[in-house]
Write a protein that holds these residues in place. Structure first.
Motif, PDB file in Angstrom:
ATOM      1  N   ALA A   4       8.607  35.539   3.783  1.00 17.43           N
ATOM      2  CA  ALA A   4       8.708  35.939   2.370  1.00 17.43           C
ATOM      3  C   ALA A   4      10.149  35.935   1.877  1.00 17.43           C
ATOM      4  N   THR A   5      11.076  36.429   2.723  1.00 14.27           N
ATOM      5  CA  THR A   5      12.468  36.568   2.274  1.00 14.27           C
ATOM      6  C   THR A   5      13.374  35.466   2.793  1.00 14.27           C
ATOM      7  N   GLY A   6      12.940  34.763   3.842  1.00 17.75           N
ATOM      8  CA  GLY A   6      13.795  33.742   4.446  1.00 17.75           C
ATOM      9  C   GLY A   6      14.874  34.322   5.341  1.00 17.75           C
ATOM     10  N   GLN A   7      14.874  35.643   5.508  1.00 12.68           N
ATOM     11  CA  GLN A   7      15.886  36.324   6.322  1.00 12.68           C
ATOM     12  C   GLN A   7      15.398  36.488   7.760  1.00 12.68           C
ATOM     13  N   TRP A   8      16.356  36.488   8.681  1.00 13.22           N
ATOM     14  CA  TRP A   8      16.047  36.765  10.084  1.00 13.22           C
ATOM     15  C   TRP A   8      16.014  38.274  10.276  1.00 13.22           C
ATOM     16  N   GLU A   9      14.993  38.745  10.998  1.00 16.26           N
ATOM     17  CA  GLU A   9      14.840  40.179  11.237  1.00 16.26           C
ATOM     18  C   GLU A   9      14.592  40.424  12.718  1.00 16.26           C
ATOM     19  N   LYS A  10      15.075  41.554  13.214  1.00 19.95           N
ATOM     20  CA  LYS A  10      14.784  41.947  14.590  1.00 19.95           C
ATOM     21  C   LYS A  10      13.384  42.564  14.626  1.00 19.95           C
ATOM     22  N   VAL A  11      12.546  42.033  15.509  1.00 17.72           N
ATOM     23  CA  VAL A  11      11.165  42.484  15.625  1.00 17.72           C
ATOM     24  C   VAL A  11      10.935  42.931  17.076  1.00 17.72           C
ATOM     25  N   PRO A  12      10.347  44.121  17.267  1.00 21.59           N
ATOM     26  CA  PRO A  12      10.090  44.571  18.639  1.00 21.59           C
ATOM     27  C   PRO A  12       8.938  43.804  19.281  1.00 21.59           C
ATOM     28  N   PHE A  13       9.006  43.654  20.590  1.00 25.76           N
ATOM     29  CA  PHE A  13       7.897  43.062  21.349  1.00 25.76           C
ATOM     30  C   PHE A  13       7.901  43.663  22.749  1.00 25.76           C
TER      31      PHE A  13
END
Length: 196
Positions: A101-110
């Motif tokens: 949606a934003t085109g931004q890179w985000e840190k996502v937990p896994f």
């Protein structure tokens, strides 16, 4: 969020009464068992996924296989404790994912595996349980072989599982209940697959 922790403790304390159960429960409380996922990305890949799965296996066993004369305690031991090998087994890490949606890179937990005791799967659960309480032979066999064809020994060519299933009906009941919980009751319980 459901209180799976309390449901588990209630089932455990009301059904499993043999010596050592109090020490086993205390040990579980000191691990991440009640917060851990059941897998890294499939069923129960979410907080409390492991305890939710354990309860679902118990409910499936009782609903589909419990008949007059069966040992309720043995069903509870097998269902509630078959995956104690996953306590302190996973760790949460992060990775960068692009937000569409934003085109931004985000840190996502896994979740990823960080096994501190590489002892196998079912056999590790038996080993850990037996530190605190004795298992009956059919319970130990059922827990050892609950993975069925997914077990590494079976994939490596072992035929022992066939003998186990022929001799110990409890092992078949636990394996099928594990499949019911995993593939039927827990559809949509992966935070990873659902993008949460």
């Amino acid at each position: 969020m459901e209180n799976y922790h309390q449901q588990f403790v209630d089932l455990f304390t009301q059904t499993i009464t043999r010596p050592g159960t109090d020490r086993l429960l205390k040990w579980l409380e000191g691990t991440d068992f009640f917060r851990a996922p059941a897998s890294t990305k499939f069923h129960g890949a979410c907080e409390q996924g492991l305890v939710m799965h354990s309860i679902n296996v118990y409910n499936a066993m009782m609903q589909h296989f419990f008949t007059e004369g069966d040992n309720r305690e043995s069903f509870a031991v097998c269902a509630l404790l078959h995956d104690v090998c996953k306590a302190n087994f996973y760790k949460v890490s992060t990775r960068n994912v692009k937000n569409d949606a934003t085109g931004q890179w985000e840190k996502v937990p896994f979740y990823q595996v960080a096994d501190q005791l590489p002892y196998g799967h079912g056999e590790k659960s038996v080993y850990l349980i037996e530190h605190f309480m004795r298992l009956k032979t059919d319970e130990a066999i059922a827990i050892r072989w609950h993975m069925g064809g997914f077990d590494d020994a079976v994939r490596g060519g072992s035929y022992a599982i066939s003998d186990a299933y022929n001799r110990y009906p409890l092992a078949v009941k636990l394996h099928v209940s594990d499949l019911i919980a995993t593939y039927l009751l827990e559809q949509g319980t992966s935070a990873v697959e659902n993008g949460h």
